[in-house]
Scaffold this motif. Structure first.
Motif, PDB file in Angstrom:
ATOM      1  N   SER A  21      19.088   1.394 -20.476  1.00  0.00           N
ATOM      2  CA  SER A  21      18.952   0.036 -19.932  1.00  0.00           C
ATOM      3  C   SER A  21      18.260   0.059 -18.578  1.00  0.00           C
ATOM      4  CB  SER A  21      20.326  -0.632 -19.802  1.00  0.00           C
ATOM      5  OG  SER A  21      20.908  -0.796 -21.061  1.00  0.00           O
ATOM      6  N   GLY A  22      18.668   0.987 -17.737  1.00  0.00           N
ATOM      7  CA  GLY A  22      18.023   1.122 -16.433  1.00  0.00           C
ATOM      8  C   GLY A  22      16.552   1.483 -16.555  1.00  0.00           C
ATOM      9  N   ALA A  23      16.245   2.383 -17.495  1.00  0.00           N
ATOM     10  CA  ALA A  23      14.852   2.771 -17.711  1.00  0.00           C
ATOM     11  C   ALA A  23      14.037   1.584 -18.212  1.00  0.00           C
ATOM     12  CB  ALA A  23      14.783   3.926 -18.706  1.00  0.00           C
ATOM     13  N   PRO A  29       8.686  -6.749 -13.924  1.00  0.00           N
ATOM     14  CA  PRO A  29       8.099  -6.936 -12.602  1.00  0.00           C
ATOM     15  C   PRO A  29       9.089  -7.431 -11.535  1.00  0.00           C
ATOM     16  CG  PRO A  29       7.486  -8.765 -14.019  1.00  0.00           C
ATOM     17  CD  PRO A  29       8.266  -7.793 -14.863  1.00  0.00           C
ATOM     18  N   PHE A  30      10.371  -7.331 -11.807  1.00  0.00           N
ATOM     19  CA  PHE A  30      11.389  -7.824 -10.870  1.00  0.00           C
ATOM     20  C   PHE A  30      11.819  -6.732  -9.891  1.00  0.00           C
ATOM     21  CE2 PHE A  30      12.040 -10.332 -14.806  1.00  0.00           C
ATOM     22  CZ  PHE A  30      11.658 -11.556 -14.304  1.00  0.00           C
ATOM     23  N   VAL A  31      10.864  -6.187  -9.174  1.00  0.00           N
ATOM     24  CA  VAL A  31      11.145  -5.124  -8.218  1.00  0.00           C
ATOM     25  C   VAL A  31      12.135  -5.640  -7.179  1.00  0.00           C
ATOM     26  CG1 VAL A  31      10.135  -3.568  -6.513  1.00  0.00           C
ATOM     27  CG2 VAL A  31       8.866  -4.151  -8.589  1.00  0.00           C
ATOM     28  N   GLY A  32      13.137  -4.869  -6.895  1.00  0.00           N
ATOM     29  CA  GLY A  32      14.183  -5.279  -5.966  1.00  0.00           C
ATOM     30  C   GLY A  32      15.418  -5.791  -6.682  1.00  0.00           C
ATOM     31  N   LEU A  33      15.264  -6.123  -7.943  1.00  0.00           N
ATOM     32  CA  LEU A  33      16.401  -6.610  -8.737  1.00  0.00           C
ATOM     33  C   LEU A  33      16.739  -5.662  -9.886  1.00  0.00           C
ATOM     34  CD1 LEU A  33      15.419 -10.384  -9.010  1.00  0.00           C
ATOM     35  CD2 LEU A  33      17.098  -9.363  -7.479  1.00  0.00           C
ATOM     36  N   HIS A  34      16.082  -4.514  -9.940  1.00  0.00           N
ATOM     37  CA  HIS A  34      16.274  -3.609 -11.068  1.00  0.00           C
ATOM     38  C   HIS A  34      17.724  -3.156 -11.225  1.00  0.00           C
ATOM     39  CE1 HIS A  34      11.748  -2.453 -11.364  1.00  0.00           C
ATOM     40  NE2 HIS A  34      12.012  -3.618 -11.918  1.00  0.00           N
ATOM     41  N   PHE A  35      18.410  -2.812 -10.138  1.00  0.00           N
ATOM     42  CA  PHE A  35      19.813  -2.379 -10.239  1.00  0.00           C
ATOM     43  C   PHE A  35      20.678  -3.476 -10.852  1.00  0.00           C
ATOM     44  CE2 PHE A  35      19.469   0.791  -6.537  1.00  0.00           C
ATOM     45  CZ  PHE A  35      19.352   1.864  -7.398  1.00  0.00           C
ATOM     46  N   ILE A  36      20.514  -4.671 -10.347  1.00  0.00           N
ATOM     47  CA  ILE A  36      21.340  -5.797 -10.809  1.00  0.00           C
ATOM     48  C   ILE A  36      21.029  -6.131 -12.268  1.00  0.00           C
ATOM     49  CG2 ILE A  36      21.792  -8.265 -10.479  1.00  0.00           C
ATOM     50  CD1 ILE A  36      21.151  -7.714  -7.442  1.00  0.00           C
ATOM     51  N   LEU A  37      19.749  -6.227 -12.601  1.00  0.00           N
ATOM     52  CA  LEU A  37      19.366  -6.556 -13.972  1.00  0.00           C
ATOM     53  C   LEU A  37      19.778  -5.454 -14.950  1.00  0.00           C
ATOM     54  CD1 LEU A  37      15.846  -8.114 -13.343  1.00  0.00           C
ATOM     55  CD2 LEU A  37      17.977  -9.309 -13.890  1.00  0.00           C
ATOM     56  N   ASN A  48      27.176   1.855 -20.026  1.00  0.00           N
ATOM     57  CA  ASN A  48      27.812   2.231 -18.773  1.00  0.00           C
ATOM     58  C   ASN A  48      26.984   1.705 -17.598  1.00  0.00           C
ATOM     59  OD1 ASN A  48      28.230   4.138 -16.396  1.00  0.00           O
ATOM     60  ND2 ASN A  48      29.898   4.733 -17.759  1.00  0.00           N
ATOM     61  N   ILE A  49      27.608   0.979 -16.711  1.00  0.00           N
ATOM     62  CA  ILE A  49      26.898   0.349 -15.595  1.00  0.00           C
ATOM     63  C   ILE A  49      26.427   1.387 -14.578  1.00  0.00           C
ATOM     64  CG2 ILE A  49      27.166  -1.253 -13.656  1.00  0.00           C
ATOM     65  CD1 ILE A  49      28.921  -2.964 -15.548  1.00  0.00           C
ATOM     66  N   LEU A  50      27.226   2.424 -14.337  1.00  0.00           N
ATOM     67  CA  LEU A  50      26.812   3.473 -13.402  1.00  0.00           C
ATOM     68  C   LEU A  50      25.558   4.189 -13.906  1.00  0.00           C
ATOM     69  CD1 LEU A  50      27.250   5.232 -10.899  1.00  0.00           C
ATOM     70  CD2 LEU A  50      28.795   6.639 -12.278  1.00  0.00           C
ATOM     71  N   THR A  51      25.530   4.514 -15.196  1.00  0.00           N
ATOM     72  CA  THR A  51      24.349   5.204 -15.719  1.00  0.00           C
ATOM     73  C   THR A  51      23.142   4.276 -15.798  1.00  0.00           C
ATOM     74  OG1 THR A  51      25.027   4.866 -18.030  1.00  0.00           O
ATOM     75  CG2 THR A  51      25.661   6.946 -16.976  1.00  0.00           C
ATOM     76  N   SER A  52      23.371   2.964 -15.840  1.00  0.00           N
ATOM     77  CA  SER A  52      22.221   2.042 -15.802  1.00  0.00           C
ATOM     78  C   SER A  52      21.532   2.138 -14.443  1.00  0.00           C
ATOM     79  CB  SER A  52      22.647   0.606 -16.107  1.00  0.00           C
ATOM     80  OG  SER A  52      23.358   0.029 -15.030  1.00  0.00           O
ATOM     81  N   THR A  56      17.439   3.582 -13.587  1.00  0.00           N
ATOM     82  CA  THR A  56      16.353   2.895 -12.880  1.00  0.00           C
ATOM     83  C   THR A  56      15.470   3.868 -12.103  1.00  0.00           C
ATOM     84  OG1 THR A  56      17.714   2.421 -10.928  1.00  0.00           O
ATOM     85  CG2 THR A  56      17.642   0.729 -12.668  1.00  0.00           C
ATOM     86  N   VAL A  57      15.853   5.132 -12.056  1.00  0.00           N
ATOM     87  CA  VAL A  57      15.023   6.143 -11.395  1.00  0.00           C
ATOM     88  C   VAL A  57      13.686   6.310 -12.125  1.00  0.00           C
ATOM     89  CG1 VAL A  57      15.838   8.214 -12.614  1.00  0.00           C
ATOM     90  CG2 VAL A  57      15.156   8.372 -10.228  1.00  0.00           C
TER      91      VAL A  57
END
Length: 183
Positions: A21-23, A29-37, A48-52, A56-57
């Protein structure tokens, strides 16, 4: 990273789906919101939210230029538009006029210089990002799922062998007939 990822509590599905999901969100294009999204997406699909957040790396300063061009080109192709070669320079020049302070004073007026690029740049990037993100989700999910499943299986087998050795060397067993615990 594989070792840390595999030792996080959770099922193989949850860990792999969160990371994927993070990947996938890194392609939007929502740079700055990737962690939240990524956290929201992982929560929706029971990942798993932690692995999301770890996933995002995939979007980082070295990969973003490639991701942005790929999402723009893909989105333009899907929309049937011809990608513009000089679009990036014009957008960066317009963005130079937007300051952080002006966003707080009058956000609509501050964003006026980049408003024309919403339709010509943001829309293709969003569409391309959704398509490439979905592909990235599948490409990332399966290897992570297999790695985590294998790691957890081997770890379980290793712990069971250690327990068997401990029982064998203790001279007595707390196990009765048919492996049932006596006490």
């Amino acid at each position: 990273m594989h070792h840390r990822l595999a030792r996080i509590p959770g099922t193989s599905y949850a860990l792999a789906a969160g990371f994927a999901s993070g990947a996938a969100i890194s392609f939007t294009p929502f740079v700055g919101l990737h962690f939240i999204l990524a956290a929201i997406f992982a929560w929706i699909i029971r990942g798993n939210i932690l692995t999301s957040a770890m996933g995002t790396v995939v979007g980082n300063p070295w990969t973003f230029p490639v991701i942005w061009v790929a999402t723009y080109e893909t989105g333009s192709w899907l929309l049937g538009w011809e990608p513009k070669d000089n679009m990036w320079g014009g957008m960066m020049e317009a963005a130079d006029h937007v300051t952080f302070g002006s966003l707080f004073v009058d956000p609509l007026k501050a964003l006026e210089p980049i408003a024309p690029y919403f339709h010509s740049v943001f829309l293709p990037m969003l569409l391309g990002g959704i398509v490439l993100g979905a592909i990235a989700w599948g490409v990332v999910y399966w290897p992570i799922y297999k790695l985590v499943s294998e790691y957890k299986r081997k770890r379980f087998e290793k712990r069971m062998k250690a327990l068997e050795r401990k029982i064998a060397t203790s001279g007595h067993s707390d196990l009765g007939e048919e492996g049932k615990t006596i006490w």
